[in-house]
Design a protein around this motif. Structure first.
Motif, PDB file in Angstrom:
ATOM      1  N   ALA A 107       0.837  -1.207   0.000  1.00 52.29           N
ATOM      2  CA  ALA A 107       0.000   0.000   0.000  1.00 52.29           C
ATOM      3  C   ALA A 107       0.872   1.257   0.000  1.00 52.29           C
ATOM      4  O   ALA A 107       0.611   2.219  -0.737  1.00 52.29           O
ATOM      5  N   ALA A 108       1.932   1.250   0.816  1.00 46.05           N
ATOM      6  CA  ALA A 108       2.828   2.415   0.875  1.00 46.05           C
ATOM      7  C   ALA A 108       3.555   2.587  -0.454  1.00 46.05           C
ATOM      8  O   ALA A 108       3.815   3.720  -0.887  1.00 46.05           O
ATOM      9  N   THR A 109       3.878   1.474  -1.117  1.00 45.86           N
ATOM     10  CA  THR A 109       4.515   1.549  -2.429  1.00 45.86           C
ATOM     11  C   THR A 109       3.573   2.207  -3.434  1.00 45.86           C
ATOM     12  O   THR A 109       3.989   3.069  -4.224  1.00 45.86           O
ATOM     13  N   LEU A 110       2.287   1.826  -3.390  1.00 42.70           N
ATOM     14  CA  LEU A 110       1.308   2.452  -4.292  1.00 42.70           C
ATOM     15  C   LEU A 110       1.204   3.956  -4.022  1.00 42.70           C
ATOM     16  O   LEU A 110       1.248   4.772  -4.954  1.00 42.70           O
ATOM     17  N   ARG A 111       1.096   4.329  -2.748  1.00 44.14           N
ATOM     18  CA  ARG A 111       0.975   5.760  -2.407  1.00 44.14           C
ATOM     19  C   ARG A 111       2.233   6.522  -2.814  1.00 44.14           C
ATOM     20  O   ARG A 111       2.168   7.625  -3.363  1.00 44.14           O
ATOM     21  N   GLY A 112       3.383   5.914  -2.537  1.00 42.76           N
ATOM     22  CA  GLY A 112       4.651   6.600  -2.803  1.00 42.76           C
ATOM     23  C   GLY A 112       4.914   6.752  -4.295  1.00 42.76           C
ATOM     24  O   GLY A 112       5.343   7.823  -4.751  1.00 42.76           O
ATOM     25  N   LEU A 113       4.651   5.675  -5.063  1.00 39.68           N
ATOM     26  CA  LEU A 113       4.897   5.771  -6.508  1.00 39.68           C
ATOM     27  C   LEU A 113       3.920   6.735  -7.163  1.00 39.68           C
ATOM     28  O   LEU A 113       4.250   7.398  -8.153  1.00 39.68           O
ATOM     29  N   ASN A 114       2.714   6.820  -6.604  1.00 37.66           N
ATOM     30  CA  ASN A 114       1.730   7.796  -7.098  1.00 37.66           C
ATOM     31  C   ASN A 114       2.315   9.206  -7.010  1.00 37.66           C
ATOM     32  O   ASN A 114       2.104  10.041  -7.889  1.00 37.66           O
ATOM     33  N   ARG A 115       3.118   9.451  -5.964  1.00 35.17           N
ATOM     34  CA  ARG A 115       3.755  10.774  -5.817  1.00 35.17           C
ATOM     35  C   ARG A 115       5.003  10.879  -6.685  1.00 35.17           C
ATOM     36  O   ARG A 115       5.199  11.855  -7.404  1.00 35.17           O
ATOM     37  N   LEU A 116       5.850   9.819  -6.616  1.00 32.91           N
ATOM     38  CA  LEU A 116       7.123   9.867  -7.352  1.00 32.91           C
ATOM     39  C   LEU A 116       6.881  10.047  -8.854  1.00 32.91           C
ATOM     40  O   LEU A 116       7.582  10.800  -9.522  1.00 32.91           O
ATOM     41  N   TRP A 117       5.880   9.327  -9.352  1.00 30.86           N
ATOM     42  CA  TRP A 117       5.611   9.370 -10.792  1.00 30.86           C
ATOM     43  C   TRP A 117       4.513  10.377 -11.148  1.00 30.86           C
ATOM     44  O   TRP A 117       4.056  10.427 -12.281  1.00 30.86           O
ATOM     45  N   GLN A 118       4.069  11.119 -10.134  1.00 28.66           N
ATOM     46  CA  GLN A 118       3.054  12.169 -10.321  1.00 28.66           C
ATOM     47  C   GLN A 118       1.868  11.682 -11.140  1.00 28.66           C
ATOM     48  O   GLN A 118       1.499  12.264 -12.157  1.00 28.66           O
ATOM     49  N   LEU A 119       1.254  10.575 -10.652  1.00 22.92           N
ATOM     50  CA  LEU A 119       0.168   9.946 -11.399  1.00 22.92           C
ATOM     51  C   LEU A 119      -1.191  10.589 -11.102  1.00 22.92           C
ATOM     52  O   LEU A 119      -2.130  10.443 -11.887  1.00 22.92           O
ATOM     53  N   GLY A 120      -1.295  11.237  -9.953  1.00 17.43           N
ATOM     54  CA  GLY A 120      -2.550  11.921  -9.609  1.00 17.43           C
ATOM     55  C   GLY A 120      -3.707  10.981  -9.315  1.00 17.43           C
ATOM     56  O   GLY A 120      -4.875  11.370  -9.443  1.00 17.43           O
ATOM     57  N   LEU A 121      -3.422   9.724  -8.923  1.00 20.07           N
ATOM     58  CA  LEU A 121      -4.512   8.794  -8.608  1.00 20.07           C
ATOM     59  C   LEU A 121      -5.056   9.094  -7.206  1.00 20.07           C
ATOM     60  O   LEU A 121      -4.303   9.500  -6.310  1.00 20.07           O
ATOM     61  N   SER A 122      -6.363   8.879  -7.015  1.00 16.90           N
ATOM     62  CA  SER A 122      -6.969   9.091  -5.694  1.00 16.90           C
ATOM     63  C   SER A 122      -6.710   7.864  -4.825  1.00 16.90           C
ATOM     64  O   SER A 122      -6.344   6.787  -5.332  1.00 16.90           O
ATOM     65  N   LEU A 123      -6.934   8.010  -3.508  1.00 16.62           N
ATOM     66  CA  LEU A 123      -6.788   6.846  -2.621  1.00 16.62           C
ATOM     67  C   LEU A 123      -7.778   5.748  -3.017  1.00 16.62           C
ATOM     68  O   LEU A 123      -7.469   4.563  -2.917  1.00 16.62           O
ATOM     69  N   GLU A 124      -8.987   6.140  -3.474  1.00 15.09           N
ATOM     70  CA  GLU A 124      -9.961   5.134  -3.944  1.00 15.09           C
ATOM     71  C   GLU A 124      -9.356   4.309  -5.073  1.00 15.09           C
ATOM     72  O   GLU A 124      -9.460   3.082  -5.089  1.00 15.09           O
ATOM     73  N   GLU A 125      -8.737   5.004  -6.022  1.00  9.36           N
ATOM     74  CA  GLU A 125      -8.164   4.284  -7.176  1.00  9.36           C
ATOM     75  C   GLU A 125      -6.998   3.397  -6.754  1.00  9.36           C
ATOM     76  O   GLU A 125      -6.848   2.273  -7.236  1.00  9.36           O
ATOM     77  N   LEU A 126      -6.185   3.896  -5.824  1.00  5.54           N
ATOM     78  CA  LEU A 126      -5.056   3.092  -5.343  1.00  5.54           C
ATOM     79  C   LEU A 126      -5.571   1.868  -4.582  1.00  5.54           C
ATOM     80  O   LEU A 126      -5.022   0.767  -4.703  1.00  5.54           O
ATOM     81  N   ALA A 127      -6.650   2.067  -3.795  1.00  6.32           N
ATOM     82  CA  ALA A 127      -7.209   0.948  -3.028  1.00  6.32           C
ATOM     83  C   ALA A 127      -7.764  -0.117  -3.970  1.00  6.32           C
ATOM     84  O   ALA A 127      -7.629  -1.318  -3.727  1.00  6.32           O
ATOM     85  N   GLU A 128      -8.376   0.334  -5.058  1.00  2.00           N
ATOM     86  CA  GLU A 128      -8.933  -0.607  -6.037  1.00  2.00           C
ATOM     87  C   GLU A 128      -7.822  -1.450  -6.675  1.00  2.00           C
ATOM     88  O   GLU A 128      -7.948  -2.657  -6.822  1.00  2.00           O
ATOM     89  N   LEU A 129      -6.728  -0.798  -7.015  1.00  2.00           N
ATOM     90  CA  LEU A 129      -5.571  -1.537  -7.537  1.00  2.00           C
ATOM     91  C   LEU A 129      -5.019  -2.487  -6.474  1.00  2.00           C
ATOM     92  O   LEU A 129      -4.675  -3.636  -6.746  1.00  2.00           O
ATOM     93  N   GLY A 130      -4.985  -1.987  -5.230  1.00  2.00           N
ATOM     94  CA  GLY A 130      -4.451  -2.775  -4.121  1.00  2.00           C
ATOM     95  C   GLY A 130      -5.201  -4.076  -3.925  1.00  2.00           C
ATOM     96  O   GLY A 130      -4.602  -5.100  -3.556  1.00  2.00           O
TER      97      GLY A 130
END
Ligand code: C5P
Length: 297
Positions: A107-130
């Motif tokens: 989960a932290a990898t998803l949140r962190g890469l969302n920032r590092l790669w500036q993907l602009g995904l919401s927590l909902e979208e990250l949770a769905e991928l998770g």
């Protein structure tokens, strides 16, 4: 560029299995809350297109069996990213312990890469991928305190527990979640937690009610496999914890204690029986971005 994310562990205040589903998973109802025992994930840009994993523990896989690796791989595929990344996991959460350490790293990898790669995904979208990585990953994306249903991915926020101490005791061996669920006979469960009563106790800030309504249908199953879990639970009760339960599929046993001095006494008592003993605070407030003191280096 490099980013750092905190990956906190969770405990189950309740875990109920309603029935086995056609897809092989169990339909669950559980109340989970985040605790102040965390791994730290560092994510750094590297040349090339590899996902390179390093960790400080030596106990977790360094390749695609690792959930953090899978999180990076999945995010790259879905977002059409071709960049490489180095993932460093500073491990503090015990492994295969029922504390969602691997799920929280993912989960932290998803949140962190969302920032590092500036993907602009919401927590909902990250949770769905998770949810594609593991049943506990969506909760870990959000952190806080929640009722989890379905496989564990359908989340409703619940009031956090009042401030108290959590004493954790992790037996030497790890436990396979798949094995524990396989051994569970849903039709033979004798005592189920009262999930509604737990939620009510949380909403009312009723510490004694929370202690009274702790319950986990997997506890009996894991105790049958590993009698040490039962012994640790009994010790924790003898030493005076207010409520004691095994977390997730185990084998970690936790005790809730209202005062630090008592928590310290219980830790000292348990040290004679168990090498991995911790006393930490609850971290269950539903403000994931505040509690997650993530920062850009
Ligand atoms: O989803 P995750 O890969 O973390 O689950 C690990 C194993 O736990 C699954 O393969 C399954 O055997 C069991 N499980 C289950 N029901 C759930 C979640 C997990 O039976 N709701």
């Amino acid at each position: 560029m490099e980013v750092s994310e905190k990956a906190p562990a969770k405990i189950n205040l309740t875990l109920d299995a309603l029935h086995k589903r056609e897809d092989g998973y169990h339909e669950l109802e559980m109340v989970m809350t985040t605790i102040d025992l965390s791994d730290r994930i560092e994510l750094a840009d590297i040349d090339g297109d590899d996902i390179v994993l390093e960790n400080t523990s030596g106990l977790i896989p360094q390749d695609e069996r690792n959930l953090a690796y899978r999180a990076a791989d999945l995010l790259r595929q879905r977002m059409g990213i071709t960049r490489g990344v180095k993932i460093t996991i500073h491990k503090r959460i015990p492994v295969a312990a029922g504390l969602a350490g691997g799920s929280s790293d993912a989960a932290a990898t998803l949140r962190g890469l969302n920032r590092l790669w500036q993907l602009g995904l919401s927590l909902e979208e990250l949770a769905e991928l998770g949810a594609e990585i593991g049943s506990d990953v969506p909760f870990c994306v959000w952190s806080g305190t929640a009722l989890a249903k379905g496989r564990g991915e359908i989340l409703t926020p619940v009031a956090p527990p009042p401030p108290c101490w959590v004493v954790l005791a992790k037996p030497q061996h790890g436990v396979s979640t798949a094995e524990v669920f396989q051994a569970l006979r849903v039709d033979r469960i004798e005592r189920r937690p009262n999930t509604e009563a737990m939620i009510q106790a949380l909403e009312q800030g009723d510490y004694r009610g929370i202690c009274r309504h702790l319950g986990n249908v997997l506890e009996e199953v894991t105790m049958q496999m590993y009698p040490e879990v039962k012994r640790l639970k009994e010790k924790m009760q003898q030493f005076g914890a207010d409520g004691v339960l095994m977390s997730g599929s185990g084998p970690t046993v936790f005790g809730l204690v209202d005062r630090e001095s008592r928590a310290r006494r219980i830790v000292n008592g348990l040290r004679g029986f168990c090498r991995q003993v911790y006393a930490v605070r609850m971290l269950g407030s539903n403000q994931p971005l505040l509690l997650d003191k993530s920062r850009t280096i």
